[in-house]
Design an enzyme around this catalytic site. Structure first.
Site, short mmCIF file in Angstrom:
data_model
loop_
_atom_site.label_atom_id
_atom_site.label_comp_id
_atom_site.label_asym_id
_atom_site.label_seq_id
_atom_site.Cartn_x
_atom_site.Cartn_y
_atom_site.Cartn_z
N GLU A 2 27.24 -0.06 4.24
CA GLU A 2 25.92 0.56 4.12
C GLU A 2 25.48 1.14 5.46
OE1 GLU A 2 23.25 -1.75 1.09
OE2 GLU A 2 24.25 -3.21 2.40
N TYR A 15 -1.37 13.96 5.21
CA TYR A 15 -0.24 13.30 4.55
C TYR A 15 1.10 13.80 5.05
CZ TYR A 15 -1.04 17.22 1.28
OH TYR A 15 -1.26 18.45 0.71
N GLU A 21 12.95 -5.40 3.10
CA GLU A 21 11.70 -6.07 3.45
C GLU A 21 11.31 -5.72 4.89
OE1 GLU A 21 13.73 -8.86 0.46
OE2 GLU A 21 14.34 -7.42 1.99
N LYS A 29 15.55 0.84 -3.10
CA LYS A 29 16.95 1.12 -2.78
C LYS A 29 17.60 1.40 -4.13
CE LYS A 29 20.53 -1.12 -0.02
NZ LYS A 29 20.80 -2.37 0.73
#
Length: 128
Positions: free
Chosen positions: A21, A53, A73, A99
């Site tokens: 990853e 934004y 997290e 994810k």
């Protein structure tokens, strides 16, 4: 309290527990829900009384596409902390990180972590 929501931001990052990853990278989706007072912006129609934004998107992109973390997290926590420290008008913030393609053999639409942070009465950032 008023809300500003940014849905479906998509970025490419190198976060994850597995070395593949960190080497190959993958897509991440981020949603933000900000609680803030938008009364003056609604009344004056002036950007200076709101939060741009595009700036929120750029700040989130910098984190997601920046140095890797193992856990989404931690990624959500970095986003929440950075935005709350930068934009003091935000009283509460929800960060949802998805994810969509975790690297294991199960079939679902992805794994999602949602963190909610706010300012306490002393201005400190705490879990809501």
């Amino acid at each position: 309290m008023d809300k500003m929501t940014l849905n479906g931001m998509r970025f490419f990052g190198y976060h994850g527990v597995f070395p593949e990853e960190n080497r190959l990278g993958q897509n991440f989706h981020v949603d933000l829900v900000l609680k803030l007072n938008l009364e003056q912006a609604a009344r004056t129609d002036e950007l200076e009384h709101s939060i741009n934004y595009a700036d929120l998107h750029a700040a989130t992109k910098k984190i997601v596409e920046g140095p890797p973390v193992k856990l989404i997290e931690a990624l959500a926590g970095r986003i929440a902390t950075a935005l709350l420290e930068t934009y003091t008008g935000i009283t509460e913030l929800t960060v949802r990180v998805t994810k969509p393609n975790p690297p294991f053999e199960i079939h679902f639409d992805g794994v999602v972590v949602e963190l909610v942070r706010k300012r306490d009465e002393h201005g400190e950032i705490v879990p809501a």
